[in-house]
Every structure is written in C-alpha cells, then in structure tokens.
Motif scaffolding. Structure first.
Motif, PDB file in Angstrom:
ATOM      1  N   TYR A  48       3.454  10.570  -6.947  1.00 40.31           N
ATOM      2  CA  TYR A  48       4.305  10.979  -8.067  1.00 40.31           C
ATOM      3  C   TYR A  48       3.478  11.237  -9.322  1.00 40.31           C
ATOM      4  O   TYR A  48       3.726  12.198 -10.053  1.00 40.31           O
ATOM      5  N   LEU A  49       2.503  10.379  -9.578  1.00 38.99           N
ATOM      6  CA  LEU A  49       1.680  10.575 -10.769  1.00 38.99           C
ATOM      7  C   LEU A  49       0.791  11.806 -10.638  1.00 38.99           C
ATOM      8  O   LEU A  49       0.513  12.483 -11.632  1.00 38.99           O
ATOM      9  N   PHE A  50       0.351  12.125  -9.434  1.00 38.77           N
ATOM     10  CA  PHE A  50      -0.427  13.352  -9.248  1.00 38.77           C
ATOM     11  C   PHE A  50       0.436  14.574  -9.526  1.00 38.77           C
ATOM     12  O   PHE A  50       0.000  15.512 -10.202  1.00 38.77           O
ATOM     13  N   ALA A  51       1.665  14.565  -9.015  1.00 40.99           N
ATOM     14  CA  ALA A  51       2.570  15.692  -9.283  1.00 40.99           C
ATOM     15  C   ALA A  51       2.856  15.809 -10.777  1.00 40.99           C
ATOM     16  O   ALA A  51       2.938  16.918 -11.322  1.00 40.99           O
ATOM     17  N   TRP A  52       3.000  14.681 -11.449  1.00 38.80           N
ATOM     18  CA  TRP A  52       3.229  14.717 -12.893  1.00 38.80           C
ATOM     19  C   TRP A  52       2.004  15.258 -13.618  1.00 38.80           C
ATOM     20  O   TRP A  52       2.125  16.047 -14.549  1.00 38.80           O
ATOM     21  N   SER A  53       0.804  14.849 -13.190  1.00 33.70           N
ATOM     22  CA  SER A  53      -0.405  15.285 -13.884  1.00 33.70           C
ATOM     23  C   SER A  53      -0.644  16.783 -13.732  1.00 33.70           C
ATOM     24  O   SER A  53      -1.246  17.408 -14.597  1.00 33.70           O
ATOM     25  N   VAL A  54      -0.164  17.363 -12.642  1.00 34.40           N
ATOM     26  CA  VAL A  54      -0.309  18.807 -12.462  1.00 34.40           C
ATOM     27  C   VAL A  54       0.579  19.558 -13.452  1.00 34.40           C
ATOM     28  O   VAL A  54       0.199  20.604 -13.974  1.00 34.40           O
ATOM     29  N   SER A  55       1.751  19.006 -13.741  1.00 33.51           N
ATOM     30  CA  SER A  55       2.698  19.699 -14.619  1.00 33.51           C
ATOM     31  C   SER A  55       2.835  19.027 -15.975  1.00 33.51           C
ATOM     32  O   SER A  55       3.889  19.103 -16.600  1.00 33.51           O
ATOM     33  N   VAL A  56       1.788  18.369 -16.456  1.00 38.93           N
ATOM     34  CA  VAL A  56       1.892  17.614 -17.704  1.00 38.93           C
ATOM     35  C   VAL A  56       2.130  18.538 -18.900  1.00 38.93           C
ATOM     36  O   VAL A  56       2.865  18.190 -19.821  1.00 38.93           O
ATOM     37  N   ARG A  57       1.564  19.716 -18.903  1.00 39.31           N
ATOM     38  CA  ARG A  57       1.759  20.628 -20.038  1.00 39.31           C
ATOM     39  C   ARG A  57       3.176  21.181 -20.074  1.00 39.31           C
ATOM     40  O   ARG A  57       3.741  21.379 -21.148  1.00 39.31           O
ATOM     41  N   GLU A  58       3.749  21.443 -18.900  1.00 37.58           N
ATOM     42  CA  GLU A  58       5.110  21.977 -18.865  1.00 37.58           C
ATOM     43  C   GLU A  58       6.150  20.917 -19.192  1.00 37.58           C
ATOM     44  O   GLU A  58       7.197  21.219 -19.751  1.00 37.58           O
ATOM     45  N   PHE A 114       0.830  -1.200   0.000  1.00 37.37           N
ATOM     46  CA  PHE A 114       0.000   0.000   0.000  1.00 37.37           C
ATOM     47  C   PHE A 114       0.865   1.252   0.000  1.00 37.37           C
ATOM     48  O   PHE A 114       0.612   2.189  -0.756  1.00 37.37           O
ATOM     49  N   VAL A 115       1.896   1.277   0.836  1.00 36.37           N
ATOM     50  CA  VAL A 115       2.769   2.449   0.902  1.00 36.37           C
ATOM     51  C   VAL A 115       3.469   2.662  -0.434  1.00 36.37           C
ATOM     52  O   VAL A 115       3.537   3.784  -0.947  1.00 36.37           O
ATOM     53  N   ILE A 116       3.967   1.588  -1.021  1.00 29.82           N
ATOM     54  CA  ILE A 116       4.683   1.711  -2.294  1.00 29.82           C
ATOM     55  C   ILE A 116       3.763   2.268  -3.375  1.00 29.82           C
ATOM     56  O   ILE A 116       4.107   3.217  -4.082  1.00 29.82           O
ATOM     57  N   PHE A 117       2.575   1.708  -3.508  1.00 26.19           N
ATOM     58  CA  PHE A 117       1.695   2.147  -4.581  1.00 26.19           C
ATOM     59  C   PHE A 117       1.001   3.462  -4.244  1.00 26.19           C
ATOM     60  O   PHE A 117       0.547   4.172  -5.141  1.00 26.19           O
ATOM     61  N   ASP A 118       0.941   3.827  -2.978  1.00 25.67           N
ATOM     62  CA  ASP A 118       0.418   5.134  -2.611  1.00 25.67           C
ATOM     63  C   ASP A 118       1.423   6.222  -2.986  1.00 25.67           C
ATOM     64  O   ASP A 118       1.044   7.294  -3.464  1.00 25.67           O
ATOM     65  N   VAL A 119       2.700   5.954  -2.790  1.00 25.52           N
ATOM     66  CA  VAL A 119       3.732   6.905  -3.204  1.00 25.52           C
ATOM     67  C   VAL A 119       3.727   7.043  -4.723  1.00 25.52           C
ATOM     68  O   VAL A 119       3.931   8.134  -5.260  1.00 25.52           O
ATOM     69  N   GLU A 120       3.449   5.949  -5.416  1.00 25.99           N
ATOM     70  CA  GLU A 120       3.314   6.018  -6.874  1.00 25.99           C
ATOM     71  C   GLU A 120       2.210   6.995  -7.257  1.00 25.99           C
ATOM     72  O   GLU A 120       2.374   7.810  -8.170  1.00 25.99           O
ATOM     73  N   ALA A 121       1.101   6.933  -6.560  1.00 26.12           N
ATOM     74  CA  ALA A 121      -0.011   7.842  -6.853  1.00 26.12           C
ATOM     75  C   ALA A 121       0.394   9.291  -6.606  1.00 26.12           C
ATOM     76  O   ALA A 121      -0.009  10.190  -7.355  1.00 26.12           O
ATOM     77  N   ALA A 149       6.934   9.314 -17.433  1.00 23.77           N
ATOM     78  CA  ALA A 149       5.817   8.774 -16.650  1.00 23.77           C
ATOM     79  C   ALA A 149       5.426   7.392 -17.153  1.00 23.77           C
ATOM     80  O   ALA A 149       5.096   6.503 -16.359  1.00 23.77           O
ATOM     81  N   THR A 150       5.481   7.179 -18.461  1.00 30.60           N
ATOM     82  CA  THR A 150       5.166   5.867 -19.020  1.00 30.60           C
ATOM     83  C   THR A 150       6.190   4.826 -18.568  1.00 30.60           C
ATOM     84  O   THR A 150       5.823   3.701 -18.207  1.00 30.60           O
ATOM     85  N   ILE A 151       7.466   5.194 -18.559  1.00 35.65           N
ATOM     86  CA  ILE A 151       8.507   4.278 -18.074  1.00 35.65           C
ATOM     87  C   ILE A 151       8.292   3.978 -16.593  1.00 35.65           C
ATOM     88  O   ILE A 151       8.407   2.826 -16.150  1.00 35.65           O
ATOM     89  N   PHE A 152       7.954   5.003 -15.820  1.00 37.78           N
ATOM     90  CA  PHE A 152       7.704   4.831 -14.384  1.00 37.78           C
ATOM     91  C   PHE A 152       6.541   3.871 -14.147  1.00 37.78           C
ATOM     92  O   PHE A 152       6.639   2.936 -13.341  1.00 37.78           O
ATOM     93  N   ILE A 153       5.447   4.062 -14.860  1.00 35.45           N
ATOM     94  CA  ILE A 153       4.287   3.179 -14.715  1.00 35.45           C
ATOM     95  C   ILE A 153       4.638   1.766 -15.181  1.00 35.45           C
ATOM     96  O   ILE A 153       4.238   0.775 -14.560  1.00 35.45           O
ATOM     97  N   GLY A 154       5.408   1.664 -16.252  1.00 36.47           N
ATOM     98  CA  GLY A 154       5.823   0.348 -16.740  1.00 36.47           C
ATOM     99  C   GLY A 154       6.661  -0.402 -15.721  1.00 36.47           C
ATOM    100  O   GLY A 154       6.461  -1.602 -15.499  1.00 36.47           O
ATOM    101  N   LEU A 155       7.610   0.292 -15.084  1.00 32.91           N
ATOM    102  CA  LEU A 155       8.426  -0.356 -14.054  1.00 32.91           C
ATOM    103  C   LEU A 155       7.573  -0.814 -12.877  1.00 32.91           C
ATOM    104  O   LEU A 155       7.783  -1.899 -12.320  1.00 32.91           O
ATOM    105  N   LEU A 156       6.609  -0.001 -12.487  1.00 30.44           N
ATOM    106  CA  LEU A 156       5.734  -0.402 -11.386  1.00 30.44           C
ATOM    107  C   LEU A 156       4.855  -1.588 -11.783  1.00 30.44           C
ATOM    108  O   LEU A 156       4.603  -2.475 -10.960  1.00 30.44           O
ATOM    109  N   LEU A 157       4.402  -1.622 -13.023  1.00 27.62           N
ATOM    110  CA  LEU A 157       3.620  -2.771 -13.481  1.00 27.62           C
ATOM    111  C   LEU A 157       4.470  -4.041 -13.524  1.00 27.62           C
ATOM    112  O   LEU A 157       3.988  -5.125 -13.178  1.00 27.62           O
TER     113      LEU A 157
END
Length: 134
Positions: free
Chosen positions: A80-90, A71-78, A99-107
């Motif tokens: 990081y992805l929230f921070a990425w989604s806030v700055s996706v345009r920049e 839970f802690v590991i995948f909660d920290v993933e969330a 982000a795709t590589i990060f999600i792939g490694l977690l999968l």
C-alpha cells in the motif's frame, strides 16, 4: 459462426492448445524415456546420502504461524505504501494525511502486539513476588 470470433480470441485459443500440447508432450516423453528400475532402495527417501532417522512429522510452535501472519500483514502494508509513493504528487496533502493515519494505525497495532508479548519468541519467566507476610 467463426466470423464473429476476433483475432485475439483465435490467438488465445492457439496459445491454450499449444500450452496443453507442450504439457502432454513432456508427460508423454517422461513416461517413455524415464527410468523404470524397481527395488527396495528406490522407495527409500534420499537425504543427501544419509539414511533418514525418525519421522518427518514435526510439531511446530504456534509462534512460527504468528510470525508468518505478521509478515503478511506488514508486507501488505509495504504494498500500500509503495502504491501511495508512486502517486504522491497526484494525491497531494490529503493523500499524505491518509498515509500518515495508515502508518499510525499500523504502529499502534505493532505496539499493541509488542505489549501483549506476541513478538516474544521465548516463553515468559514467571515473576516472583517478594512480599514479606510476617
């Protein structure tokens, strides 16, 4: 000496002194106004009106701790992805690829945990070999 201290430092000092004063006041009032009844039933634990039976020291399976770690590991993933989604345009396409590589490694990690049986709650049943050795 006190001329060098800015207004922010004074405000912080007043805040700390006020917080300590409030804590000491609450502890003092509880000691003065609190009940002092002593008795055999006062020292017994209360569990919704039911007398407790047995010990409070229970042994938990290690699976509970593994689930907490996952839970802690995948909660920290969330996070990081929230921070990425806030700055996706920049971040542009480079951020999207990262982000795709990060999600792939977690999968990959999740599939690995699933394959080794770390996510299985019940114990595995032994597999019987049906070989005829005649």
């Amino acid at each position: 000496m006190f001329a060098d201290i800015s207004a922010q430092h004074w405000a912080f000092a007043i805040y700390v002194i006020g917080a300590i004063a409030i804590c000491l006041t609450m502890i003092g009032l509880a000691a003065l106004l609190g009940g002092r009844a002593q008795g055999r039933t006062k020292n017994k634990p209360f569990e919704s009106g039911v007398d407790s039976v047995g010990t409070a020291r229970l042994r938990f399976s290690a699976k509970f701790y593994l689930v907490a770690m996952f839970f802690v590991i995948f909660d920290v993933e969330a996070l990081y992805l929230f921070a990425w989604s806030v700055s996706v345009r920049e971040s542009g396409w480079v951020g999207f690829i990262e982000a795709t590589i990060f999600i792939g490694l977690l999968l990959i990690g999740l599939v690995y945990l699933w394959r080794i049986g770390a996510l299985e709650w019940s114990p595995r049943k032994p597999q019987l070999n049906n070989k005829n050795t005649d």
